[in-house]
Design a protein around this motif. Structure first.
Motif, PDB file in Angstrom:
ATOM      1  N   GLU A 139       1.388  -1.803  -0.228  1.00 12.30           N
ATOM      2  CA  GLU A 139      -0.026   0.085   0.182  1.00 12.30           C
ATOM      3  C   GLU A 139       0.845   1.158  -0.141  1.00 12.30           C
ATOM      4  OE1 GLU A 139      -3.176   2.803   0.471  1.00 12.30           O
ATOM      5  OE2 GLU A 139      -3.224   0.676  -0.196  1.00 12.30           O
TER       6      GLU A 139
ATOM      7  N   PRO B  32     -10.402   1.970  -3.082  1.00  3.75           N
ATOM      8  CA  PRO B  32      -9.835   1.916  -1.727  1.00  3.75           C
ATOM      9  C   PRO B  32      -9.150   0.604  -0.954  1.00  3.75           C
ATOM     10  CG  PRO B  32     -11.427   2.799  -0.675  1.00  3.75           C
ATOM     11  CD  PRO B  32     -11.890   1.821  -1.989  1.00  3.75           C
TER      12      PRO B  32
ATOM     13  N   ASP C 293      -9.747  -1.006   1.440  1.00  6.29           N
ATOM     14  CA  ASP C 293      -9.691  -1.105   2.925  1.00  6.29           C
ATOM     15  C   ASP C 293     -10.211  -2.614   2.971  1.00  6.29           C
ATOM     16  OD1 ASP C 293      -8.762   1.333   3.546  1.00  6.29           O
ATOM     17  OD2 ASP C 293     -11.620   1.622   3.753  1.00  6.29           O
ATOM     18  N   GLN C 294     -11.089  -2.917   1.955  1.00  2.00           N
ATOM     19  CA  GLN C 294     -11.886  -4.266   1.863  1.00  2.00           C
ATOM     20  C   GLN C 294     -11.129  -5.302   1.490  1.00  2.00           C
ATOM     21  OE1 GLN C 294     -15.000  -3.579  -1.856  1.00  2.00           O
ATOM     22  NE2 GLN C 294     -16.010  -2.682   0.181  1.00  2.00           N
TER      23      GLN C 294
ATOM     24  N   TYR D 284      -7.462  -5.525   2.636  1.00  2.00           N
ATOM     25  CA  TYR D 284      -6.996  -5.384   3.897  1.00  2.00           C
ATOM     26  C   TYR D 284      -7.861  -6.035   4.997  1.00  2.00           C
ATOM     27  CZ  TYR D 284      -3.745  -2.549   3.069  1.00  2.00           C
ATOM     28  OH  TYR D 284      -2.467  -1.156   2.729  1.00  2.00           O
ATOM     29  N   ALA D 285      -9.468  -6.220   5.132  1.00  2.00           N
ATOM     30  CA  ALA D 285     -10.453  -5.825   5.700  1.00  2.00           C
ATOM     31  C   ALA D 285     -10.365  -8.488   5.784  1.00  2.00           C
ATOM     32  CB  ALA D 285     -11.515  -5.951   5.648  1.00  2.00           C
TER      33      ALA D 285
END
Length: 66
Positions: free
Chosen positions: A37, A48, A50-51, A53-54
């Motif tokens: 990242e 992004p 975020d998903q 990583y989650a």
């Protein structure tokens, strides 16, 4: 292996070698994601991120029984 036993001992944890290896792998993947990242590797693909990583961290947490 000896290195996983040494790591668990240094951290004063009572872990099996398999659990120590799984935790080390999860940590390495998290660091890899952060590094990618920071270097802009997800630009144009996972933005992004975020998903991503989650999902990946949830998978590792499940594998570790967390």
């Amino acid at each position: 292996t000896k290195s996983t036993q040494t790591m668990a001992g240094a951290l004063q944890l009572t872990l099996t070698p398999a659990t120590t290896l799984a935790a080390t792998g999860a940590f390495a993947r998290a660091i890899g994601l952060i590094t990618m990242e920071l270097r802009g590797q997800f630009v144009g693909t996972f933005e992004p991120a975020d998903q991503l990583y989650a999902a990946l961290l949830a998978r590792d947490a499940d594998a570790l029984g967390l």
